[in-house]
Design a protein around this motif. Structure first.
Motif, PDB file in Angstrom:
ATOM      1  N   GLN A 263       0.822  -1.205   0.000  1.00 54.11           N
ATOM      2  CA  GLN A 263       0.000   0.000   0.000  1.00 54.11           C
ATOM      3  C   GLN A 263       0.859   1.259   0.000  1.00 54.11           C
ATOM      4  N   ARG A 264       1.793   1.368   0.915  1.00 56.36           N
ATOM      5  CA  ARG A 264       2.594   2.593   1.013  1.00 56.36           C
ATOM      6  C   ARG A 264       3.667   2.661  -0.071  1.00 56.36           C
ATOM      7  N   ALA A 265       4.416   1.570  -0.267  1.00 56.59           N
ATOM      8  CA  ALA A 265       5.535   1.586  -1.216  1.00 56.59           C
ATOM      9  C   ALA A 265       5.137   1.129  -2.615  1.00 56.59           C
ATOM     10  N   ALA A 266       3.920   0.616  -2.768  1.00 56.68           N
ATOM     11  CA  ALA A 266       3.408   0.204  -4.089  1.00 56.68           C
ATOM     12  C   ALA A 266       4.372  -0.722  -4.818  1.00 56.68           C
TER      13      ALA A 266
ATOM     14  N   VAL B  92      13.363  -5.661  -4.011  1.00 59.45           N
ATOM     15  CA  VAL B  92      13.062  -5.177  -2.664  1.00 59.45           C
ATOM     16  C   VAL B  92      14.113  -5.713  -1.707  1.00 59.45           C
ATOM     17  N   LEU B  93      14.536  -4.862  -0.780  1.00 58.63           N
ATOM     18  CA  LEU B  93      15.465  -5.234   0.286  1.00 58.63           C
ATOM     19  C   LEU B  93      14.711  -5.182   1.604  1.00 58.63           C
ATOM     20  N   ILE B  94      14.677  -6.313   2.295  1.00 62.22           N
ATOM     21  CA  ILE B  94      13.972  -6.423   3.569  1.00 62.22           C
ATOM     22  C   ILE B  94      15.001  -6.672   4.656  1.00 62.22           C
ATOM     23  N   HIS B  95      15.156  -5.710   5.545  1.00 63.27           N
ATOM     24  CA  HIS B  95      16.065  -5.900   6.672  1.00 63.27           C
ATOM     25  C   HIS B  95      15.373  -6.725   7.754  1.00 63.27           C
ATOM     26  N   GLY B  96      16.171  -7.357   8.605  1.00 65.87           N
ATOM     27  CA  GLY B  96      15.596  -8.176   9.676  1.00 65.87           C
ATOM     28  C   GLY B  96      14.847  -9.377   9.149  1.00 65.87           C
TER      29      GLY B  96
ATOM     30  N   VAL C 215      19.255   2.765  -2.698  1.00 64.56           N
ATOM     31  CA  VAL C 215      17.951   2.718  -3.353  1.00 64.56           C
ATOM     32  C   VAL C 215      18.000   3.345  -4.745  1.00 64.56           C
ATOM     33  N   ALA C 216      17.151   2.851  -5.618  1.00 66.69           N
ATOM     34  CA  ALA C 216      17.126   3.288  -7.012  1.00 66.69           C
ATOM     35  C   ALA C 216      16.475   4.662  -7.154  1.00 66.69           C
ATOM     36  N   PRO C 217      16.718   5.346  -8.257  1.00 64.49           N
ATOM     37  CA  PRO C 217      15.942   6.553  -8.563  1.00 64.49           C
ATOM     38  C   PRO C 217      14.441   6.225  -8.520  1.00 64.49           C
ATOM     39  N   GLU C 218      13.668   7.122  -7.934  1.00 64.36           N
ATOM     40  CA  GLU C 218      12.233   6.932  -7.694  1.00 64.36           C
ATOM     41  C   GLU C 218      11.966   5.800  -6.702  1.00 64.36           C
ATOM     42  N   GLY C 219      12.990   5.412  -5.925  1.00 68.26           N
ATOM     43  CA  GLY C 219      12.833   4.339  -4.952  1.00 68.26           C
ATOM     44  C   GLY C 219      12.038   4.774  -3.734  1.00 68.26           C
ATOM     45  N   ARG C 220      11.567   3.772  -2.996  1.00 76.57           N
ATOM     46  CA  ARG C 220      10.750   4.019  -1.805  1.00 76.57           C
ATOM     47  C   ARG C 220      11.379   3.302  -0.614  1.00 76.57           C
TER      48      ARG C 220
ATOM     49  N   ARG D  82      15.211  11.393  -6.184  1.00 74.41           N
ATOM     50  CA  ARG D  82      13.763  11.580  -6.026  1.00 74.41           C
ATOM     51  C   ARG D  82      13.152  10.445  -5.181  1.00 74.41           C
ATOM     52  N   ILE D  83      13.796  10.200  -4.049  1.00 73.78           N
ATOM     53  CA  ILE D  83      13.416   9.093  -3.169  1.00 73.78           C
ATOM     54  C   ILE D  83      12.200   9.480  -2.324  1.00 73.78           C
ATOM     55  N   THR D  84      11.327   8.512  -2.113  1.00 74.28           N
ATOM     56  CA  THR D  84      10.230   8.667  -1.167  1.00 74.28           C
ATOM     57  C   THR D  84      10.586   7.928   0.117  1.00 74.28           C
ATOM     58  N   MET D  85      10.587   8.656   1.241  1.00 66.73           N
ATOM     59  CA  MET D  85      10.804   8.029   2.550  1.00 66.73           C
ATOM     60  C   MET D  85       9.517   8.139   3.355  1.00 66.73           C
ATOM     61  N   THR D  86       9.111   7.031   3.934  1.00 66.51           N
ATOM     62  CA  THR D  86       7.875   7.022   4.717  1.00 66.51           C
ATOM     63  C   THR D  86       8.023   6.023   5.855  1.00 66.51           C
ATOM     64  N   GLY D  87       7.001   5.901   6.650  1.00 66.90           N
ATOM     65  CA  GLY D  87       7.022   4.969   7.768  1.00 66.90           C
ATOM     66  C   GLY D  87       5.654   4.861   8.391  1.00 66.90           C
TER      67      GLY D  87
END
Length: 333
Positions: free
Chosen positions: A141-144, A151-155, A236-241, A264-269
């Motif tokens: 939903q948030r990162a589409a 995708v990189l998933i930590h933990g 993260v890639a250009p236009e990455g989230r 042009r990175i989107t950072m959210t949480g």
């Protein structure tokens, strides 16, 4: 209110000593389901890091939530509250609760309930709700996140992370992840990760760069924080989230934000608990459509690290704090 089985007046639950934050088993009244809620006879409850924070006063529950620890359960529907039509007494269910999961009985909104997939134990089912909703909301939903993206998933060895690896790979993403041992990394690669990196022996930024993937990771899910914040921005890639769901290495870091502008990175949480029942209901509906069929088929199944009786909740929390677990830690009532 419908009640086909006897419900006791009292039940056992885990209580937090406010002085030393120690956990004890106490008796208290069985909760009564309100409109749109069900009472669940709990068989198993999932343990989450949010529980450890809450017991130490660092993650206070919302005012309308149960003060008892526990955000997800699996069991059987015991009583129906008013206006409940889609569930019956005796149905097998797993649910995201509004607190109260560390108990023999817990209440949950029906729109946060999921049927237990055929072939799943109740312990496996208790590992589903929190991870499913958190992964779905943040990555899809948030990162589409789209099929074919990286995708990189930590933990990745956590219950949350391992579920994320399986969901993302099943839905067509190319998954990279970090974990704290070679054995954990092998397990994650067997569950769908293209590459799992042992962060204790290798720098994940250097490994991903050596793979030719610097500036090619489309989405990053981070529960670590600290110095990972800068490394995520670098990779993260250009236009990455980039989505942050926790900060186990700290909320503060010295960061060069130039990549944010240049790429042009989107950072959210987000945190799941703070969201409305309506928002969580939408997550459940979308999960039923897009993820649940893969649970039913057995293609996605949670990793269970260990199961502790309710009386050994302190040991279960200690095991999570040790960081040695692989997958979900479960309490059995």
């Amino acid at each position: 209110m419908s009640d086909a089985n006897h419900v006791p007046n009292q039940c056992q639950h885990v209580a937090v000593n406010p002085e030393g934050h120690h956990l004890t088993i106490e008796s208290g009244p069985v909760p009564i389901p309100g409109p749109g809620e069900v009472l669940i006879k709990v068989h198993s409850a999932g343990i989450n890091r949010a529980d450890l924070l809450q017991r130490n006063g660092l993650y206070p529950p919302p005012e309308d939530a149960s003060p008892i620890l526990g955000l997800e359960v699996a069991g059987t529907v015991q009583t129906l509250g008013p206006d409940v039509e889609d569930w019956q007494v005796g149905d097998k269910v797993c649910a995201l609760t509004h607190g109260g999961g560390y108990a023999q009985y817990a209440v949950a909104p029906v729109r946060q309930c999921l049927p237990i997939p055929e072939g799943f134990s109740k312990a496996e089912a208790a590992a589903l709700p929190e991870a499913l909703l958190t992964i779905w909301h943040n990555l899809f939903q948030r990162a589409a996140l789209q099929p074919g993206e990286k995708v990189l998933i930590h933990g990745g060895a956590s219950g949350m992370g391992s579920m994320g690896v399986m969901i993302c790979s099943t839905l067509g993403a190319e998954v990279y992840t970090t974990a704290g041992s070679d054995e954990k990394c092998k397990t994650l690669e067997a569950r769908g990760a293209t590459r799992a990196i042992n962060y204790k022996t290798k720098d994940f930024e250097q490994v991903i760069t050596a793979l030719g993937l610097n500036n090619r990771i489309n989405v990053i899910l981070d529960m670590i924080g600290g110095d990972y914040i800068q490394k995520n921005l670098n990779l993260v890639a250009p236009e990455g989230r980039i989505v942050n769901i926790a900060y186990m290495k700290g909320f503060k870091a010295e960061v060069n934000f130039a990549p944010l502008l240049l790429k042009r990175i989107t950072m959210t949480g987000s945190t799941l608990r703070a969201q409305t029942f309506e928002q969580k209901a939408v997550m459940v509906q979308e999960i039923m459509t897009h993820v649940y069929p893969h649970l039913v088929s057995g293609h996605i199944k949670p990793l269970i690290d260990s199961i502790y009786p309710l009386e050994e909740v302190e040991q279960a929390h200690g095991h999570m704090l040790s960081g040695t677990h692989m997958g979900k830690i479960i309490l059995k009532t």
